[in-house]
Motif scaffolding. Structure first.
Motif, PDB file in Angstrom:
ATOM      1  N   PRO A  97       4.780  12.392 -12.526  1.00 45.63           N
ATOM      2  CA  PRO A  97       4.110  11.089 -12.647  1.00 45.63           C
ATOM      3  C   PRO A  97       3.382  10.912 -13.972  1.00 45.63           C
ATOM      4  O   PRO A  97       3.453   9.841 -14.579  1.00 45.63           O
ATOM      5  CB  PRO A  97       3.124  11.098 -11.471  1.00 45.63           C
ATOM      6  CG  PRO A  97       3.720  12.028 -10.492  1.00 45.63           C
ATOM      7  CD  PRO A  97       4.415  13.078 -11.283  1.00 45.63           C
ATOM      8  N   THR A  98       2.704  11.963 -14.444  1.00 40.08           N
ATOM      9  CA  THR A  98       1.985  11.852 -15.714  1.00 40.08           C
ATOM     10  C   THR A  98       2.943  11.494 -16.839  1.00 40.08           C
ATOM     11  O   THR A  98       2.689  10.573 -17.629  1.00 40.08           O
ATOM     12  CB  THR A  98       1.290  13.188 -16.042  1.00 40.08           C
ATOM     13  OG1 THR A  98       0.761  13.723 -14.847  1.00 40.08           O
ATOM     14  CG2 THR A  98       0.219  13.000 -17.068  1.00 40.08           C
ATOM     15  N   THR A  99       4.052  12.242 -16.904  1.00 37.88           N
ATOM     16  CA  THR A  99       5.019  11.977 -17.966  1.00 37.88           C
ATOM     17  C   THR A  99       5.540  10.552 -17.885  1.00 37.88           C
ATOM     18  O   THR A  99       5.589   9.840 -18.892  1.00 37.88           O
ATOM     19  CB  THR A  99       6.200  12.956 -17.853  1.00 37.88           C
ATOM     20  OG1 THR A  99       5.710  14.272 -17.993  1.00 37.88           O
ATOM     21  CG2 THR A  99       7.231  12.687 -18.915  1.00 37.88           C
ATOM     22  N   LEU A 100       5.922  10.131 -16.679  1.00 41.36           N
ATOM     23  CA  LEU A 100       6.478   8.787 -16.537  1.00 41.36           C
ATOM     24  C   LEU A 100       5.453   7.729 -16.915  1.00 41.36           C
ATOM     25  O   LEU A 100       5.792   6.738 -17.562  1.00 41.36           O
ATOM     26  CB  LEU A 100       6.975   8.569 -15.105  1.00 41.36           C
ATOM     27  CG  LEU A 100       8.246   9.335 -14.752  1.00 41.36           C
ATOM     28  CD1 LEU A 100       8.664   9.043 -13.328  1.00 41.36           C
ATOM     29  CD2 LEU A 100       9.368   9.003 -15.713  1.00 41.36           C
ATOM     30  N   ALA A 101       4.184   7.949 -16.537  1.00 34.17           N
ATOM     31  CA  ALA A 101       3.153   6.973 -16.883  1.00 34.17           C
ATOM     32  C   ALA A 101       2.994   6.884 -18.392  1.00 34.17           C
ATOM     33  O   ALA A 101       2.998   5.790 -18.969  1.00 34.17           O
ATOM     34  CB  ALA A 101       1.829   7.361 -16.234  1.00 34.17           C
ATOM     35  N   VAL A 102       2.882   8.036 -19.055  1.00 30.58           N
ATOM     36  CA  VAL A 102       2.673   8.022 -20.507  1.00 30.58           C
ATOM     37  C   VAL A 102       3.866   7.376 -21.208  1.00 30.58           C
ATOM     38  O   VAL A 102       3.715   6.486 -22.052  1.00 30.58           O
ATOM     39  CB  VAL A 102       2.440   9.461 -21.027  1.00 30.58           C
ATOM     40  CG1 VAL A 102       2.493   9.480 -22.541  1.00 30.58           C
ATOM     41  CG2 VAL A 102       1.118   9.989 -20.545  1.00 30.58           C
ATOM     42  N   ILE A 103       5.085   7.778 -20.811  1.00 27.88           N
ATOM     43  CA  ILE A 103       6.264   7.208 -21.454  1.00 27.88           C
ATOM     44  C   ILE A 103       6.357   5.711 -21.169  1.00 27.88           C
ATOM     45  O   ILE A 103       6.551   4.902 -22.069  1.00 27.88           O
ATOM     46  CB  ILE A 103       7.547   7.916 -20.959  1.00 27.88           C
ATOM     47  CG1 ILE A 103       7.599   9.331 -21.531  1.00 27.88           C
ATOM     48  CG2 ILE A 103       8.782   7.158 -21.395  1.00 27.88           C
ATOM     49  CD1 ILE A 103       8.828  10.084 -21.119  1.00 27.88           C
ATOM     50  N   ILE A 265       0.999  18.315 -28.084  1.00 28.18           N
ATOM     51  CA  ILE A 265      -0.148  18.176 -29.000  1.00 28.18           C
ATOM     52  C   ILE A 265      -1.426  17.890 -28.226  1.00 28.18           C
ATOM     53  O   ILE A 265      -2.463  18.519 -28.446  1.00 28.18           O
ATOM     54  CB  ILE A 265       0.075  17.030 -29.995  1.00 28.18           C
ATOM     55  CG1 ILE A 265       1.310  17.303 -30.842  1.00 28.18           C
ATOM     56  CG2 ILE A 265      -1.134  16.855 -30.899  1.00 28.18           C
ATOM     57  CD1 ILE A 265       1.640  16.148 -31.731  1.00 28.18           C
ATOM     58  N   PHE A 266      -1.354  16.903 -27.309  1.00 26.73           N
ATOM     59  CA  PHE A 266      -2.572  16.472 -26.636  1.00 26.73           C
ATOM     60  C   PHE A 266      -2.806  17.227 -25.327  1.00 26.73           C
ATOM     61  O   PHE A 266      -3.720  16.908 -24.582  1.00 26.73           O
ATOM     62  CB  PHE A 266      -2.505  14.965 -26.369  1.00 26.73           C
ATOM     63  CG  PHE A 266      -2.484  14.153 -27.630  1.00 26.73           C
ATOM     64  CD1 PHE A 266      -3.644  13.950 -28.352  1.00 26.73           C
ATOM     65  CD2 PHE A 266      -1.318  13.620 -28.104  1.00 26.73           C
ATOM     66  CE1 PHE A 266      -3.632  13.218 -29.521  1.00 26.73           C
ATOM     67  CE2 PHE A 266      -1.291  12.876 -29.272  1.00 26.73           C
ATOM     68  CZ  PHE A 266      -2.443  12.686 -29.981  1.00 26.73           C
ATOM     69  N   ARG A 267      -1.945  18.206 -25.064  1.00 26.47           N
ATOM     70  CA  ARG A 267      -2.023  19.002 -23.834  1.00 26.47           C
ATOM     71  C   ARG A 267      -2.029  18.129 -22.585  1.00 26.47           C
ATOM     72  O   ARG A 267      -2.844  18.300 -21.684  1.00 26.47           O
ATOM     73  CB  ARG A 267      -3.247  19.905 -23.861  1.00 26.47           C
ATOM     74  CG  ARG A 267      -3.089  20.860 -25.018  1.00 26.47           C
ATOM     75  CD  ARG A 267      -4.197  21.832 -25.178  1.00 26.47           C
ATOM     76  NE  ARG A 267      -4.286  22.163 -26.597  1.00 26.47           N
ATOM     77  CZ  ARG A 267      -5.314  22.745 -27.154  1.00 26.47           C
ATOM     78  NH1 ARG A 267      -6.339  23.067 -26.442  1.00 26.47           N
ATOM     79  NH2 ARG A 267      -5.294  23.024 -28.429  1.00 26.47           N
ATOM     80  N   VAL A 268      -1.163  17.140 -22.586  1.00 32.71           N
ATOM     81  CA  VAL A 268      -0.978  16.300 -21.406  1.00 32.71           C
ATOM     82  C   VAL A 268      -0.167  17.109 -20.394  1.00 32.71           C
ATOM     83  O   VAL A 268       0.866  17.663 -20.746  1.00 32.71           O
ATOM     84  CB  VAL A 268      -0.211  15.006 -21.764  1.00 32.71           C
ATOM     85  CG1 VAL A 268      -0.011  14.140 -20.544  1.00 32.71           C
ATOM     86  CG2 VAL A 268      -0.938  14.237 -22.841  1.00 32.71           C
ATOM     87  N   PRO A 269      -0.634  17.220 -19.152  1.00 28.30           N
ATOM     88  CA  PRO A 269       0.077  18.069 -18.198  1.00 28.30           C
ATOM     89  C   PRO A 269       1.290  17.368 -17.595  1.00 28.30           C
ATOM     90  O   PRO A 269       1.335  17.076 -16.414  1.00 28.30           O
ATOM     91  CB  PRO A 269      -0.981  18.350 -17.128  1.00 28.30           C
ATOM     92  CG  PRO A 269      -1.870  17.162 -17.183  1.00 28.30           C
ATOM     93  CD  PRO A 269      -1.866  16.668 -18.589  1.00 28.30           C
ATOM     94  N   GLY A 270       2.309  17.101 -18.413  1.00 24.78           N
ATOM     95  CA  GLY A 270       3.533  16.489 -17.915  1.00 24.78           C
ATOM     96  C   GLY A 270       4.658  17.498 -17.906  1.00 24.78           C
ATOM     97  O   GLY A 270       4.438  18.693 -18.138  1.00 24.78           O
TER      98      GLY A 270
END
Lengths: 319, 273
Positions: A97-103, A265-270
């Motif tokens: 979900p995190t990845t999909l939200a950011v993208i 880079i931003f250490r987003v947990p995706g």
């Protein structure tokens, strides 16, 4: 419509199979047994190892191995992470979900930049606005995302101290405060991705609109006395969007590549940062699964583009 | 024009620079750690006191070499696939184009990472760490970038093979190979040159991305991406360490893209002002 959808879905299946073959071939050609961590573990006695090999099917001929691997993937049986010992599909579902939200949000940002700027530039070709927009677009897509990310951190986190540069999952706040924190920590990864894609798409939009705007039917529309705004919005943009949709769909692999870098880079947990950490930790089942998920996502977005295409271009019949 | 000059300066700089700027890339000097630009070290030093200018010049050689080599791989594969598709019948054409589309839909970065992760160690043992990784990176980046070239070449072949001059050559008894190599291919090269230029930039970016993720060349080889990777944990004290290699990548990619754009304008017969 349903028929068209079904046909598109059926066309997507061979692509997915093709990608799974490529993935499997890469894996099968790799030296050693990337999946058989236990079978090469010297602490396990040889006869147990042989049994393990047999139970994992490592000695079967290659096409049988492919089929059993594929059915396991289909059934959702993606194995266990070597490192954290939890099922791979759970690990991915946590992070997807995190990845999909950011993208997703960054693509909306990109469109919000590219559509107005590209259309406006194309309606006034070689004007000052067009030249500035063109130059900025060139600069934008020549700047690698990992460099923009670092520069953003340098400016907004270190020099100005406005934004946090590490993404946190557990924000101890609720209500508006939570949304505000979430916004502050997501804005840099989203902008890095969004600006990069926006720059690429601005050029697509501009050249597509430029191609359409010279056609005779546009002149006809103008000579009917329609205002310039109506001509552009109703007659030009819709037709110009057709090639843009194709190009955007072709860009999806690049978008996911950019997402991996920004998450790192931003250490987003995706799932992008999951991929990198599992590569660094030699966690083969996770690596394979994440790559497969990325492939499936690319296919899905291509499918979406096809559907959009059918809606934009009535000449493509649904039946 | 300007971009051509900048690009040429960059190429000459990384080729001849190390002859002029002779500080070694790996001389460790703890008394000069993380220094900003100075006369002694024009671009400053890193956390081991190594001279950044020397390291950037050295890294540039690798980045540019990877870029051009991967472009060559992509163009050769693309031209072969495109020519085969353009010359074979409808069946072969459809099959080859399906493969091309399939490759276009692959998630390239994850696959690049996967392949490098799986094959790095074994190739290292065969040909040594530097050459091994170089071959691997060039082959894989090139192997994922041939599709646009193949499509262009195919499209050109489909229209060129019906032209009169090809028919004339065929009437004169030219063989199929001769037709392709002497008559069709030279006429199909215009768009290929443009695509090849853009490919160099894309390959440089791909290599820098891999190095930036810590999965490219071995750590002791300072490619531009690797320099950024090492610098990213020291951003607060020594931003120059990240800025200079980043600018180097940016300038190179920007000038190559501009050159490609100029070539497209120059080679495109349908250009309208």
């Amino acid at each position: 419509m349903a028929n068209y959808l079904l046909r598109r879905l059926l066309i997507a299946i061979p692509s997915l199979l093709g990608i799974s073959v490529i993935l499997f071939v890469v894996l099968a050609l790799a030296p050693g047994d990337p999946f058989g961590e236990l079978t090469t573990n010297p602490a396990i006695p040889p006869e147990v190892r042989a049994n393990l090999r047999a139970s994992l099917g490592l000695d079967d001929p290659i096409h049988l191995r492919y089929i059993s691997w594929l059915t396991a993937m289909m059934k959702g049986d993606w194995g266990y992470s070597f490192v954290s010992r939890i099922p791979v599909d759970q690990l991915i579902l946590q992070r997807l979900p995190t990845t999909l939200a950011v993208i997703g949000i960054s693509q909306i940002v990109a469109l919000a930049i590219a559509l107005p700027v590209g259309v406006y530039a194309a309606t006034r070709p070689y004007s000052i606005f067009d030249q500035v927009a063109n130059t900025l677009a060139f600069v934008g897509f020549s700047l690698p995302t990992f460099f923009t990310g670092l520069v953003f951190i340098l400016i907004f986190s270190i020099t100005l101290d406005w934004l946090p540069f590490v993404y946190r999952t557990g924000i101890d706040a609720s209500g508006w405060r939570w949304w505000w924190e979430q916004f502050r920590q997501s804005i840099m990864p989203i902008m890095v991705l969004g600006l990069f894609q926006g720059a690429t798409w601005t050029r697509f939009v501009r050249s597509a609109v430029l191609d359409v705007i010279r056609l005779d039917y546009v002149t006809t529309a103008r000579s009917k006395g329609l205002t310039e705004g109506t001509v552009t919005m109703k007659h030009v943009v819709r037709n110009a969007m057709i090639p843009v949709v194709t190009l955007v769909a072709l860009q999806m692999p690049a978008v996911f590549g950019g997402a991996i870098v920004t998450e790192q880079i931003f250490r987003v947990p995706g799932i992008g940062s999951l991929l990198i950490t599992s590569i660094l930790a030699n966690d083969t089942p996770v690596i394979m699964a994440v790559t497969f998920v990325f492939a499936a996502l690319v296919i899905f977005f291509n499918l979406l583009a096809d559907i959009l295409y059918g809606w934009l271009d009535p000449r493509i019949s649904y039946s | 024009m300007v971009s051509g000059v900048i690009l040429l300066t960059l190429i000459l700089g990384v080729l001849l620079g190390p002859l002029v700027w002779t500080l070694p890339i790996d001389e460790i000097d703890f008394s000069a750690r993380l220094q900003g630009p100075s006369w002694e070290h024009p671009l400053g030093t890193d956390d081991l006191g190594q001279d950044l200018l020397a390291r950037i010049l050295y890294g540039g050689r690798i980045s540019l070499a990877v870029g051009f080599a991967a472009m060559l791989v992509a163009v050769v594969v693309g031209v072969v696939v495109g020519a085969l598709a353009g010359m074979s019948g409808p069946r072969g054409d459809a099959a080859l184009m399906w493969v091309t589309d399939l490759f276009l839909a692959l998630p390239q970065l994850p696959l690049l990472l996967l392949i490098i992760y799986l094959f790095r160690d074994s190739l290292k043992e065969v040909v040594g760490p530097e050459v091994g990784v170089f071959i691997l990176i060039v082959a894989v980046i090139g192997g994922f970038r041939w599709m646009p070239v193949a499509r262009l070449v195919r499209a050109q072949f489909l229209s060129l093979r019906e032209k009169e001059f090809v028919e004339a050559a065929r009437a004169l008894g030219a063989s199929r190979t001769r037709l392709v190599v002497r008559h069709i291919l030279p006429n199909a090269l215009g768009p290929v040159i443009v695509a090849a230029t853009i490919d160099v930039a894309a390959a440089i970016l791909a290599e820098s991305t891999l190095s930036f993720l810590g999965l490219g060349f071995p750590p002791d080889i300072p490619t531009w991406g690797r320099l950024l990777f090492d610098a990213k944990d020291h951003l607060d004290f020594s931003p120059h360490w990240a800025l200079f290699p980043g600018l180097a990548i940016f300038l190179t990619v920007l000038s190559i893209n501009y050159v490609g754009d100029g070539l497209r304008d120059a080679l495109d017969p349908r250009r309208v002002q």
